[in-house]
Design a protein around this motif. Structure first.
Motif, PDB file in Angstrom:
ATOM      1  N   THR A 162       0.835  -1.200   0.000  1.00 14.42           N
ATOM      2  CA  THR A 162       0.000   0.000   0.000  1.00 14.42           C
ATOM      3  C   THR A 162       0.873   1.255   0.000  1.00 14.42           C
ATOM      4  O   THR A 162       1.819   1.366   0.781  1.00 14.42           O
ATOM      5  CB  THR A 162      -0.920   0.020   1.232  1.00 14.42           C
ATOM      6  OG1 THR A 162      -1.754  -1.144   1.208  1.00 14.42           O
ATOM      7  CG2 THR A 162      -1.794   1.261   1.240  1.00 14.42           C
ATOM      8  N   GLY A 163       0.575   2.164  -0.899  1.00 17.56           N
ATOM      9  CA  GLY A 163       1.343   3.400  -0.996  1.00 17.56           C
ATOM     10  C   GLY A 163       2.494   3.329  -1.979  1.00 17.56           C
ATOM     11  O   GLY A 163       3.083   4.357  -2.316  1.00 17.56           O
ATOM     12  N   ARG A 164       2.841   2.118  -2.440  1.00 14.72           N
ATOM     13  CA  ARG A 164       3.931   1.971  -3.410  1.00 14.72           C
ATOM     14  C   ARG A 164       3.390   2.158  -4.833  1.00 14.72           C
ATOM     15  O   ARG A 164       2.278   1.748  -5.144  1.00 14.72           O
ATOM     16  CB  ARG A 164       4.570   0.594  -3.295  1.00 14.72           C
ATOM     17  CG  ARG A 164       5.052   0.228  -1.899  1.00 14.72           C
ATOM     18  CD  ARG A 164       6.306   0.980  -1.518  1.00 14.72           C
ATOM     19  NE  ARG A 164       6.801   0.543  -0.233  1.00 14.72           N
ATOM     20  CZ  ARG A 164       7.628  -0.493  -0.064  1.00 14.72           C
ATOM     21  NH1 ARG A 164       8.036  -1.198  -1.098  1.00 14.72           N
ATOM     22  NH2 ARG A 164       8.039  -0.821   1.144  1.00 14.72           N
ATOM     23  N   ARG A 165       4.225   2.728  -5.704  1.00 13.76           N
ATOM     24  CA  ARG A 165       3.856   2.891  -7.110  1.00 13.76           C
ATOM     25  C   ARG A 165       4.761   2.019  -7.954  1.00 13.76           C
ATOM     26  O   ARG A 165       5.989   2.043  -7.813  1.00 13.76           O
ATOM     27  CB  ARG A 165       3.977   4.353  -7.541  1.00 13.76           C
ATOM     28  CG  ARG A 165       3.072   5.299  -6.789  1.00 13.76           C
ATOM     29  CD  ARG A 165       3.234   6.710  -7.303  1.00 13.76           C
ATOM     30  NE  ARG A 165       2.532   6.921  -8.564  1.00 13.76           N
ATOM     31  CZ  ARG A 165       2.710   7.996  -9.338  1.00 13.76           C
ATOM     32  NH1 ARG A 165       3.590   8.918  -9.006  1.00 13.76           N
ATOM     33  NH2 ARG A 165       2.023   8.142 -10.454  1.00 13.76           N
ATOM     34  N   ALA A 166       4.136   1.260  -8.839  1.00 17.32           N
ATOM     35  CA  ALA A 166       4.877   0.325  -9.679  1.00 17.32           C
ATOM     36  C   ALA A 166       4.527   0.542 -11.142  1.00 17.32           C
ATOM     37  O   ALA A 166       3.372   0.829 -11.488  1.00 17.32           O
ATOM     38  CB  ALA A 166       4.566  -1.112  -9.278  1.00 17.32           C
ATOM     39  N   ILE A 167       5.518   0.400 -12.001  1.00 17.08           N
ATOM     40  CA  ILE A 167       5.317   0.395 -13.451  1.00 17.08           C
ATOM     41  C   ILE A 167       5.689  -0.991 -13.951  1.00 17.08           C
ATOM     42  O   ILE A 167       6.757  -1.510 -13.635  1.00 17.08           O
ATOM     43  CB  ILE A 167       6.214   1.443 -14.145  1.00 17.08           C
ATOM     44  CG1 ILE A 167       5.869   2.860 -13.675  1.00 17.08           C
ATOM     45  CG2 ILE A 167       6.086   1.345 -15.664  1.00 17.08           C
ATOM     46  CD1 ILE A 167       6.835   3.923 -14.192  1.00 17.08           C
ATOM     47  N   VAL A 168       4.800  -1.586 -14.743  1.00 22.73           N
ATOM     48  CA  VAL A 168       5.069  -2.893 -15.340  1.00 22.73           C
ATOM     49  C   VAL A 168       4.921  -2.754 -16.846  1.00 22.73           C
ATOM     50  O   VAL A 168       3.832  -2.458 -17.349  1.00 22.73           O
ATOM     51  CB  VAL A 168       4.112  -3.984 -14.820  1.00 22.73           C
ATOM     52  CG1 VAL A 168       4.466  -5.333 -15.441  1.00 22.73           C
ATOM     53  CG2 VAL A 168       4.156  -4.065 -13.296  1.00 22.73           C
TER      54      VAL A 168
ATOM     55  N   ALA B  19      -0.270  -2.260  -4.171  1.00 21.99           N
ATOM     56  CA  ALA B  19       0.480  -1.264  -4.939  1.00 21.99           C
ATOM     57  C   ALA B  19      -0.422  -0.567  -5.953  1.00 21.99           C
ATOM     58  O   ALA B  19      -1.389  -1.147  -6.450  1.00 21.99           O
ATOM     59  CB  ALA B  19       1.651  -1.924  -5.662  1.00 21.99           C
ATOM     60  N   ARG B  20      -0.103   0.677  -6.243  1.00 21.60           N
ATOM     61  CA  ARG B  20      -0.742   1.377  -7.354  1.00 21.60           C
ATOM     62  C   ARG B  20       0.070   1.054  -8.602  1.00 21.60           C
ATOM     63  O   ARG B  20       1.238   1.460  -8.706  1.00 21.60           O
ATOM     64  CB  ARG B  20      -0.785   2.883  -7.112  1.00 21.60           C
ATOM     65  CG  ARG B  20      -1.651   3.296  -5.937  1.00 21.60           C
ATOM     66  CD  ARG B  20      -1.738   4.814  -5.821  1.00 21.60           C
ATOM     67  NE  ARG B  20      -2.297   5.409  -7.024  1.00 21.60           N
ATOM     68  CZ  ARG B  20      -3.603   5.548  -7.265  1.00 21.60           C
ATOM     69  NH1 ARG B  20      -4.483   5.109  -6.378  1.00 21.60           N
ATOM     70  NH2 ARG B  20      -4.027   6.102  -8.385  1.00 21.60           N
TER      71      ARG B  20
ATOM     72  N   ALA C  68      -8.449  -6.375 -12.976  1.00 18.41           N
ATOM     73  CA  ALA C  68      -7.391  -6.483 -11.965  1.00 18.41           C
ATOM     74  C   ALA C  68      -7.889  -6.029 -10.599  1.00 18.41           C
ATOM     75  O   ALA C  68      -8.754  -5.165 -10.496  1.00 18.41           O
ATOM     76  CB  ALA C  68      -6.189  -5.641 -12.381  1.00 18.41           C
ATOM     77  N   PRO C  69      -7.326  -6.594  -9.541  1.00 20.93           N
ATOM     78  CA  PRO C  69      -7.659  -6.134  -8.194  1.00 20.93           C
ATOM     79  C   PRO C  69      -6.908  -4.851  -7.875  1.00 20.93           C
ATOM     80  O   PRO C  69      -5.835  -4.590  -8.421  1.00 20.93           O
ATOM     81  CB  PRO C  69      -7.154  -7.286  -7.309  1.00 20.93           C
ATOM     82  CG  PRO C  69      -5.996  -7.844  -8.075  1.00 20.93           C
ATOM     83  CD  PRO C  69      -6.362  -7.709  -9.531  1.00 20.93           C
ATOM     84  N   GLY C  70      -7.449  -4.033  -7.023  1.00 18.70           N
ATOM     85  CA  GLY C  70      -6.719  -2.855  -6.560  1.00 18.70           C
ATOM     86  C   GLY C  70      -6.687  -1.720  -7.554  1.00 18.70           C
ATOM     87  O   GLY C  70      -7.462  -1.652  -8.507  1.00 18.70           O
ATOM     88  N   ALA C  71      -5.734  -0.813  -7.336  1.00 22.26           N
ATOM     89  CA  ALA C  71      -5.612   0.413  -8.124  1.00 22.26           C
ATOM     90  C   ALA C  71      -4.692   0.185  -9.310  1.00 22.26           C
ATOM     91  O   ALA C  71      -3.478   0.015  -9.146  1.00 22.26           O
ATOM     92  CB  ALA C  71      -5.077   1.538  -7.239  1.00 22.26           C
ATOM     93  N   VAL C  72      -5.263   0.175 -10.507  1.00 19.67           N
ATOM     94  CA  VAL C  72      -4.495  -0.081 -11.723  1.00 19.67           C
ATOM     95  C   VAL C  72      -4.805   0.994 -12.752  1.00 19.67           C
ATOM     96  O   VAL C  72      -5.968   1.331 -12.987  1.00 19.67           O
ATOM     97  CB  VAL C  72      -4.818  -1.476 -12.302  1.00 19.67           C
ATOM     98  CG1 VAL C  72      -4.066  -1.695 -13.605  1.00 19.67           C
ATOM     99  CG2 VAL C  72      -4.468  -2.565 -11.303  1.00 19.67           C
TER     100      VAL C  72
ATOM    101  N   GLY D 255       6.071  12.232  -9.772  1.00 17.34           N
ATOM    102  CA  GLY D 255       6.184  11.510  -8.511  1.00 17.34           C
ATOM    103  C   GLY D 255       7.175  10.364  -8.570  1.00 17.34           C
ATOM    104  O   GLY D 255       7.911  10.192  -9.544  1.00 17.34           O
ATOM    105  N   ASP D 256       7.198   9.586  -7.487  1.00 20.31           N
ATOM    106  CA  ASP D 256       8.170   8.503  -7.341  1.00 20.31           C
ATOM    107  C   ASP D 256       7.761   7.247  -8.107  1.00 20.31           C
ATOM    108  O   ASP D 256       6.592   7.035  -8.421  1.00 20.31           O
ATOM    109  CB  ASP D 256       8.330   8.132  -5.862  1.00 20.31           C
ATOM    110  CG  ASP D 256       8.955   9.247  -5.043  1.00 20.31           C
ATOM    111  OD1 ASP D 256       9.587  10.134  -5.637  1.00 20.31           O
ATOM    112  OD2 ASP D 256       8.797   9.225  -3.801  1.00 20.31           O
ATOM    113  N   VAL D 257       8.772   6.429  -8.372  1.00 17.25           N
ATOM    114  CA  VAL D 257       8.569   5.070  -8.885  1.00 17.25           C
ATOM    115  C   VAL D 257       9.246   4.130  -7.894  1.00 17.25           C
ATOM    116  O   VAL D 257      10.472   4.091  -7.800  1.00 17.25           O
ATOM    117  CB  VAL D 257       9.184   4.872 -10.284  1.00 17.25           C
ATOM    118  CG1 VAL D 257       8.941   3.442 -10.757  1.00 17.25           C
ATOM    119  CG2 VAL D 257       8.628   5.873 -11.281  1.00 17.25           C
ATOM    120  N   ASP D 258       8.441   3.398  -7.135  1.00 15.94           N
ATOM    121  CA  ASP D 258       9.006   2.468  -6.159  1.00 15.94           C
ATOM    122  C   ASP D 258       9.490   1.183  -6.814  1.00 15.94           C
ATOM    123  O   ASP D 258      10.478   0.585  -6.380  1.00 15.94           O
ATOM    124  CB  ASP D 258       7.957   2.139  -5.087  1.00 15.94           C
ATOM    125  CG  ASP D 258       7.538   3.379  -4.314  1.00 15.94           C
ATOM    126  OD1 ASP D 258       8.347   3.855  -3.494  1.00 15.94           O
ATOM    127  OD2 ASP D 258       6.430   3.873  -4.541  1.00 15.94           O
TER     128      ASP D 258
END
Length: 293
Positions: free
Chosen positions: A13-19, A39-40, A58-62, A84-87
């Motif tokens: 939660t609170g992490r941002r990911a790019i795939v 993750a977002r 997908a589940p969650g914030a996508v 913003g950040d990329v975790d």
């Protein structure tokens, strides 16, 4: 060996990911797992329609954002629009062209997408990176013979398997040099590589005439391959496990083709710092993006 599974993902939660390449296969499974852990997740995809369909299920914030790794202008546009950040940056997308094909800038497709597109994306997002970069490679790198005098296949007769293998070695050399440079700069960003094993995904499916080698490869995939959810485990392990930066994760069984993830070895060529530095410098020239590390 570890018993790591999707259930072992921490709360993201609170992490941002790019795939990248998240409309199917390993990328989709990776994105779903990260989103399910809180993750977002940004699906960085070439086909917006497919991305929207994946996001809806997908589940969650996508979120879906367009990214065509075969066109450096698209890569630049994606990076320029990031705030913003990329975790977590998961460089997952990959192609295996059945014939000689070229990107928008004229690079051989496997090298251009699998390596140069991700190289450019990572450099352009560098100021935003705060956590980890995971680069999806393959043990196919062990069969590579990277030709630094003809990286773009302009003089050599094109060989489909060789081009793919070379691009996977380039992935590992990039991971090694990125790790070295970030560490030397005192950065806390970690870099890992992952080998998914033998996975039944669309990368093995091509239209057009089929050779006997294609038939045999198809039989091996149907017989021994694991599904995308299991193939994503090394990537997820590299993304969240307590590992030293620079690690290479892959399946633990059947010559690292199946099973739970563990740290695995890479070829001598992939461990050569001179080659890693040479590839980095060549890649900077090809994409015209100077590194800030």
């Amino acid at each position: 060996m570890t018993d790591f599974s999707v259930r072992d993902l921490p709360d993201l939660t609170g992490r941002r990911a790019i795939v990248t390449g998240a409309t199917g296969g390993i990328g989709q499974a990776t994105a779903r797992a990260l989103a399910g852990a809180g993750a977002r997740v940004v699906l960085a995809v070439r086909n917006r329609g497919k991305g929207d369909a994946v996001a809806a299920a997908a589940p969650g914030a996508v979120e879906v954002r367009e990214l065509d790794l075969s066109d450096l202008e698209s890569v630049r546009k994606f990076a320029a629009g990031w705030r913003g950040d990329v975790d977590l940056l998961i460089n997952n997308a990959g192609v295996s062209a059945p014939t000689l094909q070229r990107t928008a800038q004229g690079f051989e497709a496997d090298f251009g997408v699998n390596h140069l597109g991700h190289f450019a994306l990572t450099l352009l997002l560098l100021e935003h990176l705060t956590g980890r970069v995971v680069i999806v490679s393959s043990q196919a790198e062990r069969l590579a013979q990277l030709d630094f005098d003809d990286l773009n296949w302009e003089r050599r007769p094109y060989r489909k398997s060789r081009a793919y293998n070379d691009s996977k070695l380039a992935n590992l050399l990039f991971a090694a040099e990125l790790h070295r440079r970030l560490a030397a700069a005192g950065s806390a960003v970690a870099v890992h590589a992952a080998h998914p094993g033998l996975v039944a995904t669309g990368i093995y499916h091509h239209s057009g005439p089929r050779r006997m080698s294609d038939v045999l490869n198809g039989f091996v995939v149907r017989t021994l391959a694991q599904d995308a959810e299991h193939g994503a485990l090394p990537t997820l392990y590299a993304a969240v496990a307590d590992l030293p930066s620079g690690s290479f994760a892959g399946p633990s069984r059947l010559a690292h083709m199946r099973g739970a993830p563990e740290l695995i070895n890479r070829s001598k060529a992939a461990r050569d710092p001179e080659s890693a530095g040479r590839l980095w410098r060549a890649s900077e020239r090809l994409v015209s993006i100077p590194a800030r590390i």
